[in-house]
Design a protein around this motif. Sequence first.
Motif: not given
Lengths: 295, 273
Positions: A193, B67, B72
């Motif tokens: 990530e 996020r 993400l």
Amino acid sequence: MQRFKSLTQHTGFAVAVVILALLIVWYLAALWMNGQQLIMTLERTQQPWTYLEIVRNAYGIARPPLPVPHQIAVELYNSIVNQPISSRRSLLYHTIITLNSTLLGFAMGSILGILIAVGIVHNRTLNASLMPWVIASQTVPILAIAPIIVVVLGSINITGILPKAMISMYLSFFPVTIGMVKGLRSADKLHMELMMTYNANSQQMFWKLRWFSAQPYLFASLKIAISAALVGAIVAELPTGAQGGLGARLLSGSYYGQTIQIWAALIMSALLGWFLITMVGLAERWILKRRGAVQ
Amino acid sequence: MNALNPDVINRPAASGRSMVEVNNLSLIFEANDAPVHALSEINLTIHKGDFVSFIGPSGCGKTTLLRVIADLEQATSGEIKVGGTSPSDARLNRMYGYVFQAPALFPWRTIRSNCALPMEISSQSKTHQHAQIDKYLQMVGLQDFHNKFPWQLSGGMQQRASIARALCLEPELLLMDEPFGALDEITRDHLNIELLKIWEATGKTLVFVTHSIPEAVLLSTHIVVMSPRPGRIVKVIESPLPRHKTLSLRDTDAFHALAAEIRQALAEDHQLD
Ligand SMILES: Nc1ncnc2c1ncn2[C@@H]1O[C@H](COP(=O)(O)OP(=O)(O)OP(=O)(O)O)[C@@H](O)[C@H]1O
Ligand SMILES: [Mg+2]
């Protein structure tokens, strides 16, 4: 410190006891097997014998069913120290021939294994199409396929070290592929990530993250691969009618009933295997240390 | 005190001024037993130059919201724009820097080389890389540890290294998930001040998750109070404190009043449960 010392003394002692016990069993077994053969020969020629004579002679037969350690040691000494290295009678000469094709096959197998793994990890179609073949390739018994490879390559004038190395490669690419696929996929999710937030492309993902995450797995596989490569090289020397190599030495030993020679070659290949795995282990330590992973 | 409810802060912003715009955004994690409503009907506008803190009990969706902004995590419904584009374009344009709740350093790289990683990826020059690294390692107090590997550092030092790594890139938008959670009080104070200095000097936009009310009050221009099950925003408080802040601000009445308001917003919500 005190405890550590007494512990090593303790394990050293235990190892010595085990080795001693093994030696005793070995000598007793040799006495039993070689003695029986002696008795049979003597009785066939109707000569008188006593048990004392049998015990005295059991460890000195030229082609005993079971040679004992000191006979093998003498054979190793004679065939290593007492022969020039270029001589066909030197065990080192044969060891080096096997070592060469092992190393070449190991190198080719590792590179092939890594390339297949990279393909499998990066490409969905390759994953589906290649993996079954990779697995199927290992279900074929190597003893069956080795002569075929040698003959086929021979018919197109490829002889010498290459056919043997190909068989080593055939055996050694598999553990590398399996370990490397797992290793390349083992990259930490958080690290992945992090790379995503940097908009890293797949090459950067590979060289900066996946390659490093895979290294511990790669080295574990390389240790298996190098011993597989050694087995491959020896097996390849059996059907090729090769003039040199530990496999040829084993074959000619069994052809002439030279059991001591067979055992010497076996011990030599075990030592060679141990040496090769140790070398991979040292390379692993060196590389992991350089990248700071060894604490 | 100026307590805005989420709808009021969601005024149609001049697109040039808003950094993050969230409209009616929900996110549901499909689980085996029951789906988790991690974010429910979120409306929020963060303007350029704002310092926004998310505060709320554990599991209320602070990390999830951060996020989503960072691309993400994908929203189940609703809209979000980051820097006037989609979060994914913002990510592809390397518009933001993200500090994770855990340090996420590569164990095979030294601290210096870890900090260099994002700059290597965006192919910045070596001299620039070294200058940036020296500057920000100095700032987080790790200049003497630049050649150490992560395992040779304490947890708090690792977290500081990860902050330096994010700062080196000097992104327009900094997303920080409890960056100072693992630090001692003194280091935390120091880094709070340093972060404020950077923010004041550069006009960056900061989105900052914290569990500490005093930290939220000291740092933020806006405090987003959140609540769990389903994760939602209960209140957005605009700070009446001056933009230029010092640690001594913590002894003023205005500071205490704002802290009390946040505490009350958190507590009120608890009673609703
Ligand atoms: N990948 C996931 N899959 C399923 N559920 C998740 C996932 N990530 C988070 N959740 C759930 O979503 C909710 C919000 O999680 P989140 O991590 O955003 O909380 P948080 O506010 O950051 O908490 P904390 O303060 O403890 O960090 C939690 O109930 C969590 O269990
Ligand atoms: Mg969180």
